[in-house]
Structures are given as structure tokens and as C-alpha cells.
Design an enzyme around this catalytic site. Structure first.
Site, PDB file in Angstrom:
ATOM      1  CE  LYS A 168      -7.949   1.260 -11.026  1.00  0.00           C
ATOM      2  NZ  LYS A 168      -8.373   1.574  -9.648  1.00  0.00           N
ATOM      3  CB  SER A 180      -5.434   0.197  -7.370  1.00  0.00           C
ATOM      4  OG  SER A 180      -6.754   0.690  -7.531  1.00  0.00           O
ATOM      5  CB  SER A 211      -7.698   3.192  -5.849  1.00  0.00           C
ATOM      6  OG  SER A 211      -7.110   2.125  -5.180  1.00  0.00           O
TER       7      SER A 211
HETATM    8  N1  GLN Z   1      -5.395   0.236  -1.137  1.00  0.00           N
HETATM    9  C1  GLN Z   1      -6.714  -0.219  -0.931  1.00  0.00           C
HETATM   10  C2  GLN Z   1      -6.813  -1.694  -1.237  1.00  0.00           C
HETATM   11  O1  GLN Z   1      -5.839  -2.250  -1.589  1.00  0.00           O
HETATM   12  C3  GLN Z   1      -7.682   0.559  -1.768  1.00  0.00           C
HETATM   13  C4  GLN Z   1      -7.681   0.146  -3.187  1.00  0.00           C
HETATM   14  C5  GLN Z   1      -8.693   0.865  -4.011  1.00  0.00           C
HETATM   15  O2  GLN Z   1      -9.211   1.919  -3.633  1.00  0.00           O
HETATM   16  N2  GLN Z   1      -9.045   0.255  -5.114  1.00  0.00           N
HETATM   17  O3  GLN Z   1      -7.820  -2.291  -1.135  1.00  0.00           O
END
Ligand code: GLN
Length: 490
Positions: free
Chosen positions: A78, A153, A177
């Protein structure tokens, strides 16, 4: 044989037996990326020459019988993990040209064990989002159906594994994510216990919630990557000095009886969550039966503060983000707007142009919630709720070995469907956020398909530092279901 189909474990065996070379494997994956990534857009950057030269070195190591766990195996990262000499953009314009001076600890560990870094994957900007639509560069498509999001994400990492662009990938999980994109793309994703994997060199979103973890095609591969990336690191003050179990060993000894006598808790609060898609519910119910057939006892449990999780997370995460992202001011790193008259104007223009809409929204929410006069009402209160959520989990694990739940209320949604509706997007994290709030590990394992053929996973969460239970239960479930070789036609 199509080399891009290989799991990490399979590739390891073939490489060790010298039936294939890392150069052949890496080339096969790079060619597949070249041919198909235009339609999926899983990667932000690829360094073909570097990957091939690493593969060549790996082959030399293998020839000399000096192979490590991952020698010659192509892994995607990532683009939130710092890679020395390789762009690390966080999918943001503000870091579009940022090249770190050092590797994140997890990246060093992967390199030390011989992994070939095949590329950096797309993501929501600074990991804020659930669909990878918040990337400032490109939208990643779900390899199962390009009209749908891959989740987020870490959507690029999950899509890259599902599309067979790499043998495995690394994602990060602040509120789901790793697990949610894994579920939406039909692959395995594990968020380790907070502190299990060093966060050194991981660009911070919400430091008390962020964790690095694997996304792979099989539970066995997840265990393998966990063996590589876990462990205490003095460079991360929140890393835990608890020793690392051998996550793969438990699977070598695995048999039909291994899950017998385990107890899975089903939180009764999760059953009444509004808006659960019927396909998700159906697969969840089928998964319960599969586990029961494996000898797992199902038990209703209580997580009484579940209804406050989304609200508390969406205060705590933006508060930490507003503080962490203050460093991108046009002075210290990355992009700077050059047309300004004075410093304040430069700050304003740099941040307005450098950050996307969702990141700005979170910075504003966080700054407001932390401001004098509002701190107690928002951040203070959300932190108290977090303690109650932690207590809920500690009590729950007195009565069960792991907690079973859906990963997300719906399968992947269409690109564009929720982008103008942040609240709906936030609510879709309902089942994943609490593992981060409580610091416990969670795994997402493929469990079936929706009526329109999109993958759906199930989630298992265990007590702190008990990833082994998740790996065992996930493996048993995966073997019983036998879905693991199904991949999208791209
Ligand atoms: N969807 C959640 C957020 O937008 C989690 C994102 C993540 O785990 N990085 O914060």
C-alpha cells in the site's frame, strides 16, 4: 501453468525446488499488470526494472540455497508505507513526489526475508475512506466487476491480490481498511492486534488505531506474512514486546478436530443493525452452519456499546488525523503553493490544493473537536466510549474464543454510488471499527458470493495477541468451504 495464479506457499515450493525462477514469476506478474491494470488501476507505481533486478538477486540466493521465507516472491505494498528511494504518495497530491529516505520496519522485514517489491498500490488518500474513490490519482475497480468499488482504503492491495497481480500484498487498517476490501474482493485480510506489527515508517492517519497487515489469497499465506512482519521494534514506542508465535506452525498441525470445542460469539447487537443486505445475511447464516459442522459452538454474546462505535470512531480518528496531518504545511514535505503573498496564505493554499475533500473534511472535524471548549464534549467523551467498547470486548472474550460477524453490511457498491454521502459511507464501517477501537485482531475470510456474483467475506475477531485463533478458525473455515481457488476473470 500460469505463474500468476500461484499462492505464496506454492511459489515458495516451486522456487525452492528450482522448478521456476523468481525472474519468471516476477515477469509473469509484471506482464499481467501491464496487460490488465489499465482496467483495474490497482497500482500507483511500478518499478519494473527494480523488481526484475531484485528477482535476479533472489534467484542467486536460491541457487546458493540461502533462501529466506519470501526470497523471490513478489509482494505489493500500500502506498502508505515508506519505501526508501521509491515514491510514497499516500494517494495525495500533497505527497505526489515524496521519496522517503528510509523503509518502514515492515518493509525492511519483507526485504530481509527476500520479498520482491512489485509496486505500490492505490488507496483512499491518507487511508481515509472505504472505497478507494478518495485517491487523488485514480479510482480502482473491483476485479470481479469493474463497475464496483474494491472497498477501501487498501482497495489497491486487495484488488491486486484478487486480480493476481502479486502473490500477496500489505495493507493498513485503521477502521476496517484491510478487512473490508479483502471481503469485497474475495481475498483474505488480517488486521493484527495493535502493537503486533511496527508502525515505524507507516504514514500516520490515526496513530492509536492504525495497524499494518497482510492481504493474501489464502489464510496460510496470511500466516506466512504475519511471521515476517510481526515483532517488537524499538523505533515504534507502541510496538509490543510480547514475542511472535510461529503462525504457520499451527496450520501444519491442523486437522479436522482442531476447531472442536471452540466457541464463537455472535453479538446480539449486530443482528439488529439496519440495512444489512439479504445476501450478506444469508452468507453469514451459512457460515455459522459451516463452523458448527467443524465443531464450533455458537453462543450469543453482548457488546452493549456497539451503537456508539461509529460516532466515537468518527471523532477519534479525525482528531488524530488533524494532528498528524498538520505536518503537511508546504514547508517540511512535499507540495507547496508558490503563488502566495505571505506565510498564512501559503499554508491555506498548499492545504486547499494539496488535500482532497475527504481529508479536508476530517481535518476540520478533528480540529473542531479538539478545540478549547469542545474538547470535553467530543474527544473526551469519545475516548470514554472507547474505554467502554474495550471493556465490552474483554468481557465478551471471557465467554468465547472469537467473535463472528459480517465484515460489511453490503457487498461492494457501485463506483460513485456513495461518494456524495459521507454518512452512508461511514456507516458501512459498522462491523469493523470496533476491533481498532479495542485494539483486537480481526480477519476477513471469503465466505461466498452475492446473487450478482460479488464476493462476501465473514469476520472473526479474537482477544489481543490471539491472532493464532483467527488463523486456525479462518483456515478451518476456508478448507471446509473450499472457495479459495476461485478468482475473477479479468
Ligand atoms: N473507512 C474508515 C475511515 O475512513 C477506515 C479507514 C481505514 O481503516 N484506514 O476512516
Amino acid at each position: 501453468m500460469d505463474l500468476y495464479t500461484l499462492t505464496i506457499k506454492q511459489a515458495r515450493q516451486l522456487l525452492d525446488n528450482k522448478e521456476i525462477s523468481s525472474k519468471e514469476l516476477t515477469s509473469a506478474l509484471l506482464n499481467r499488470i501491464e496487460e490488465h491494470d489499465d482496467g483495474i488501476k490497482a497500482f500507483i507505481s511500478i518499478d519494473r526494472d527494480l523488481a526484475l533486478s531484485e528477482a535476479k538477486k533472489a534467484d542467486e540466493q536460491i541457487q546458493a540455497d540461502k533462501a529466506g521465507l519470501l526470497t523471490g516472491i513478489p509482494i505489493a505494498l500500500k502506498d502508505l508505507l515508506c519505501t526508501k528511494g521509491m515514491k510514497t504518495t499516500c494517494a495525495s497530491q500533497i505527497l505526489a513526489d515524496f521519496v522517503p529516505q528510509y523503509d518502514a520496519t515492515a518493509v525492511s522485514k519483507l526485504k530481509e526475508s527476500g520479498a520482491v517489491i512489485i509496486g505500490k498500490t492505490n488507496m483512499d488518500e491518507f487511508a481515509m475512506g472505504s472505497s478507494t474513490e478518495n485517491s487523488s490519482f485514480q479510482i480502482t475497480a473491483n476485479p470481479w466487476d469493474n463497475d464496483y468499488v474494491p472497498g477501501g482504503s487498501s482497495g489497491g492491495s486487495a484488488a491486486a491480490v484478487a486480480a493476481q497481480f502479486c502473490c500477496g500484498a500489505i495493507g493498513t487498517d485503521t477502521g476496517g481498511s484491510i478487512r473490508q476490501p479483502a471481503s469485497h474482493c474475495g481475498v483474505v485480510g488480517l488486521k493484527p492486534t495493535y502493537g503486533r506489527v511496527s508502525r515505524f515508517g507507516l504514514v500516520s492517519y490515526a496513530s492509536s488505531l492504525d495497524q499494518i497487515g497482510p492481504i493474501t489469497r489464502t489464510v496460510e499465506d496470511t500466516a506466512l506474512l504475519m511471521n515476517v512482519i510481526s515483532g517488537y521494534d524499538k523505533s515504534d514506542s507502541t510496538s509490543a514486546d510480547v514475542g511472535t508465535p510461529d503462525f504457520t506452525k499451527a496450520l501444519d498441525l491442523f486437522d479436522k478436530e482442531s476447531l472442536k470445542g471452540m466457541t464463537a460469539g455472535i453479538p446480539k447487537e449486530y443482528l439488529s443493525v439496519e440495512g444489512i443486505d439479504p445476501d450478506v445475511e444469508k452468507i453469514f447464516n451459512e457460515s455459522k452452519i459451516i463452523l458448527e459442522d467443524l465443531g464450533v459452538e455458537l453462543k450469543e454474546i453482548c457488546l452493549p456499546h456497539s451503537e456508539y462505535v461509529v460516532a466515537a470512531y468518527y471523532i477519534i480518528a479525525p482528531c488524530e488525523a488533524s494532528s498528524n496531518l498538520a505536518r503537511y504545511d508546504g514547508v517540511k514535505y512535499g507540495f507547496r503553493d508558490t503563488g502566495s503573498q505571505d506565510l498564512i496564505e501559503m499554508y491555506k493554499k498548499t492545504k486547499s490544493k494539496g488535500f482532497g475533500q475527504e481529508v479536508q473534511r476530517r481535518i476540520i472535524i478533528g480540529t473542531y473537536s479538539l478545540s478549547a471548549g469542545y474538547y470535553d464534549a467530543y474527544y473526551g467523551r469519545a475516548s470514554q466510549v472507547r474505554t467502554l467498547i474495550m471493556d465490552d470486548f474483554s468481557k465478551a472474550f471471557e465467554n468465547c474464543d472469537f467473535i463472528l460477524s459480517p465484515v460489511a453490511p453490503t457487498p461492494a457498491f457501485k463506483i460513485g454510488e456513495n461518494i456524495d454521502d459521507p454518512l452512508t459511507m461511514y456507516l458501512s464501517d459498522i462491523f469493523t471499527l470496533s476491533a481498532n477501537m479495542a485494539g483486537v485482531p480481526g480477519i476477513s475470510v471469503p465466505a461466498g458470493y452475492s446473487s450478482s456474483g460479488l464476493p462476501i467475506g465473514i469476520q472473526m475477531m479474537a482477544n489481543r495477541f490471539d491472532e493464532l485463533t483467527l488463523i486456525k478458525a479462518g483456515y478451518g473455515f476456508e478448507q471446509a468451504l473450499c472457495l479459495e481457488s476461485k478468482f475473477p476473470k479479468i
